[in-house]
Enzyme design. Structure first.
Site, short mmCIF file in Angstrom:
data_model
loop_
_atom_site.label_atom_id
_atom_site.label_comp_id
_atom_site.label_asym_id
_atom_site.label_seq_id
_atom_site.Cartn_x
_atom_site.Cartn_y
_atom_site.Cartn_z
N SER A 33 -40.00 -12.35 28.65
CA SER A 33 -38.91 -12.27 28.54
C SER A 33 -38.21 -11.24 29.74
O SER A 33 -36.95 -11.61 30.22
CB SER A 33 -38.02 -11.75 27.13
N ASN A 99 -45.54 -8.20 25.27
CA ASN A 99 -45.38 -8.68 23.92
C ASN A 99 -46.89 -8.59 23.24
O ASN A 99 -46.92 -8.23 21.98
CB ASN A 99 -45.13 -10.04 23.69
N ASP A 180 -30.82 -3.69 22.37
CA ASP A 180 -32.17 -3.48 21.83
C ASP A 180 -32.84 -2.43 22.36
O ASP A 180 -34.08 -1.98 22.17
CB ASP A 180 -33.14 -4.61 21.90
N HIS A 183 -34.87 -4.99 26.79
CA HIS A 183 -34.44 -5.94 27.86
C HIS A 183 -33.41 -5.47 28.66
O HIS A 183 -32.53 -4.71 28.49
CB HIS A 183 -34.08 -7.13 27.15
#
Length: 208
Positions: A33, A99, A180, A183
């Protein structure tokens, strides 16, 4: 005179034939991401920014974003054959592992997956660079140390350059982060592009 003209014709012919093949380079960003542009259009991601910038500055470089939000090293390994067949990259920047770390995966498994990814790419004669990746400190010092060090170990073992984690220059400014706290936002993307541009140009061995 005839011999000179004949030699000149051969040189020009070789230049016409060889130059297009040697000039065009395909570079793939294989990431998660952080490179896919989470929360925005992929064209707004830092890779998208470079694609637009290089379309004018370096039209002989084809920059391809093969990043997927949420991807893990295992997921990327599973889809790697398709990426190679579709894009036939000359060079690949691997930005993966975040991740895995956020899910607490075994660092040895993460390292093994990265090694397999790099090996497959090297078998296709692609030049590879690996990104350092870091995770928040709340996973404990032991896991964080093991996780952080695996990237340098993989890079050394596979003899590929290790690129500093671009988020380290971004995450310190909350104005560049999404809500968040993980990001980067839209404002951060051109800054990341500036950080990554010289590393990627070096990877494809451009001399500008």
């Amino acid at each position: 005179m005839k011999n000179f003209l004949a030699k000149l014709f051969v040189i020009v012919a070789l230049f016409v034939v060889i130059r297009p093949v040697s000039a065009n380079v395909s570079l793939v960003v294989l990431g998660d991401s952080l490179s896919a542009g989470y929360g925005m259009a992929q064209s707004e991601s830092w890779v998208g920014v470079l694609q637009q910038r290089w379309a004018e500055k370096y039209p002989d470089i084809t920059l391809i974003n093969a990043s997927i939000s949420g991807d893990t090293t295992q997921g990327a390994l599973n889809r790697l054959t398709g990426v190679i067949e579709r894009h036939q990259p000359d060079a690949v920047f691997v930005e993966l592992g975040g991740n895995d770390g956020l899910r607490g995966f075994n660092p040895a498994t993460i390292a093994n997956n990265l090694e397999q990814i790099i090996t497959q790419l090297q078998q296709q004669n692609a030049k590879v660079a690996l990104s350092q990746v870091r995770i928040p400190p709340n996973y404990g010092p032991r896991y964080n140390d093991m996780f952080s060090s695996l990237f340098s170990q993989v890079a050394e073992k596979k003899e590929v350059p290790l690129i500093p984690f671009f988020m380290e220059q971004i995450i310190v400014d909350e104005n560049l982060m999404q809500g968040d706290g993980i990001h980067p936002n839209r404002e951060a993307q051109p800054l990341i592009a500036d950080i990554m541009e010289p590393h990627l140009l070096e990877l494809v061995q451009k001399r500008y």
